[in-house]
Design a protein around this motif. Structure first.
Motif, PDB file in Angstrom:
ATOM      1  N   ARG B  60       1.527  -0.944  -0.218  1.00 38.87           N
ATOM      2  CA  ARG B  60      -0.071   0.112  -0.129  1.00 38.87           C
ATOM      3  C   ARG B  60       0.813   1.239   0.270  1.00 38.87           C
ATOM      4  O   ARG B  60       2.182   1.240   1.054  1.00 38.87           O
ATOM      5  N   ILE B  61       0.343   2.139  -0.678  1.00 36.99           N
ATOM      6  CA  ILE B  61       1.008   3.590  -0.677  1.00 36.99           C
ATOM      7  C   ILE B  61       0.552   4.267  -0.209  1.00 36.99           C
ATOM      8  O   ILE B  61      -0.844   4.609  -0.624  1.00 36.99           O
ATOM      9  N   VAL B  62       1.272   5.602   0.554  1.00 40.91           N
ATOM     10  CA  VAL B  62       0.504   6.787   1.062  1.00 40.91           C
ATOM     11  C   VAL B  62       1.399   7.379   0.377  1.00 40.91           C
ATOM     12  O   VAL B  62       2.702   8.499   0.682  1.00 40.91           O
ATOM     13  N   ALA B  63       0.897   8.727  -0.566  1.00 36.84           N
ATOM     14  CA  ALA B  63       1.247   9.739  -1.841  1.00 36.84           C
ATOM     15  C   ALA B  63       1.420  11.397  -0.550  1.00 36.84           C
ATOM     16  O   ALA B  63       0.229  11.180  -0.558  1.00 36.84           O
ATOM     17  N   VAL B  64       3.213  11.469  -0.247  1.00 37.25           N
ATOM     18  CA  VAL B  64       2.567  12.611   1.423  1.00 37.25           C
ATOM     19  C   VAL B  64       2.824  14.112  -0.439  1.00 37.25           C
ATOM     20  O   VAL B  64       4.305  13.981  -0.272  1.00 37.25           O
ATOM     21  N   ARG B  65       1.937  14.884  -0.207  1.00 44.03           N
ATOM     22  CA  ARG B  65       2.340  16.188  -1.110  1.00 44.03           C
ATOM     23  C   ARG B  65       2.357  16.828  -0.455  1.00 44.03           C
ATOM     24  O   ARG B  65       2.807  18.507  -0.863  1.00 44.03           O
ATOM     25  N   ALA B  69       1.360  17.678   5.524  1.00 39.02           N
ATOM     26  CA  ALA B  69       1.011  16.453   5.216  1.00 39.02           C
ATOM     27  C   ALA B  69       2.745  16.082   5.380  1.00 39.02           C
ATOM     28  O   ALA B  69       3.627  14.923   6.373  1.00 39.02           O
ATOM     29  N   PHE B 164       0.480   8.098   9.520  1.00 36.84           N
ATOM     30  CA  PHE B 164      -0.224   7.481   8.449  1.00 36.84           C
ATOM     31  C   PHE B 164      -0.985   6.931   7.635  1.00 36.84           C
ATOM     32  O   PHE B 164      -1.433   6.771   7.225  1.00 36.84           O
TER      33      PHE B 164
END
Lengths: 202, 202
Positions: B60-65, B69, B164
């Motif tokens: 799984r991927i959490v894209a922190v942009r 965040a 997160f």
């Protein structure tokens, strides 16, 4: 960066996308066409460049090709993996070398890295983690050679280590059959998760 | 298999070899050029096809942009990773989902797989192992998009999970900065092990 024609959102050309990801499939049968040491060397000389933490490169590979060696390996596989492992021209035992730190003076710039890692309780986990990332690179490298890969986790790891990996701190993490796909090599392709199920943005 | 011109011992054309392996480098600085959701989707839609055990796909991927965040993420990085994580247009938290088995009825053909895995003490290890293989695919997928990846293991995993990843059994395994390389992005390239040091044949 290389001058490569962009293909929509990806820089990698579509036929290369197909070769590595979309058309490549996990093979469950193989032809008798040999896989040569030259092919294994070409695969390694490609995938070796992909990154690992502290450039540790803990992946080690034992290529099981000879009939006598295959006879030692096949009984250590889970039953459903035996016929294909016997049939594959070569089976690659992928191992994590917990003693990777001995190479640090050559592969890393910090002269204290070897001694620091020698004393680190996290070294075995670092070996397994990075060798597993390299396993991902290796599977794609096999495909880059136009060959089919059949990675397997079903085997007696302790027995494989005793039989093939000696006393040097190498832990078997996977075995990959490699060759040209034979008749009926593919199962029906299973579904992949959707982007929205996997990636969230914050 | 796709009709692709063989290049010596490899089927993958040389410019694609360069893009993914030889010329690509781990980036330590980034330009401000954004990485879009469309780019992330193109990367995912490519790498999703690469194999995992039982098609489990636990990554799984959490894209922190976003800036807010990023401010939550940066203090959780090891000190040497903070500046580049702050500068990267997006930082991908790669996680292993220990509850991947909930998807089994859709992604695998055995109707008993979900319940068998629900009761299996090996499930967490299977999640971590396969998500780590997928991490290897993901790093190459970022490069396939013509972007530079900067994978990092130096961060407070427990704190990143709390901040997160919620309560759903997701374990942070790596964080990858993604973007266009900025000035001085590369360190000197470290040596790779020789084929003979890594591969033995039996």
């Amino acid at each position: 960066m290389t001058a490569i024609a962009p293909d929509g959102l990806l820089a990698l050309p579509e036929d290369a996308q197909d070769l590595l990801f979309r058309e490549a499939r996990t093979a469950n049968t193989f032809t008798s066409e040999p896989v040569t040491d030259e092919q294994l060397r070409a695969i390694y000389d490609l995938v070796k460049w992909a990154p690992t933490a502290m450039n540790a490169q803990p992946l080690r590979i034992v290529a099981v090709r000879g009939a006598a060696a295959k006879e030692r390996l096949v009984p250590l596989m889970a039953e459903g993996n035996r016929a294909k492992t016997a049939a594959a021209p070569v089976s690659l035992i992928a191992a994590a070398d917990e003693d990777f730190h001995e190479h640090m003076p050559v592969i890393w710039h910090d002269p204290d890295a070897r001694d620091n890692l020698a004393a680190s309780p996290g070294r075995a986990g670092m070996a397994r983690f990075n060798a597993t990332i390299q396993l991902g690179y290796l599977i794609l490298g096999v495909r880059a050679a136009g060959l089919a890969a059949g990675p397997m986790a079903g085997f007696d790891a302790a027995a494989v280590e005793k039989e093939f990996l000696g006393d040097g701190g190498r832990r078997a993490i996977a075995i990959i059959n490699v060759g040209r796909p034979g008749p009926g090599a593919w199962f029906e392709r299973n579904r992949r998760l959707e982007f929205e199920q996997v990636v969230t943005t914050v």
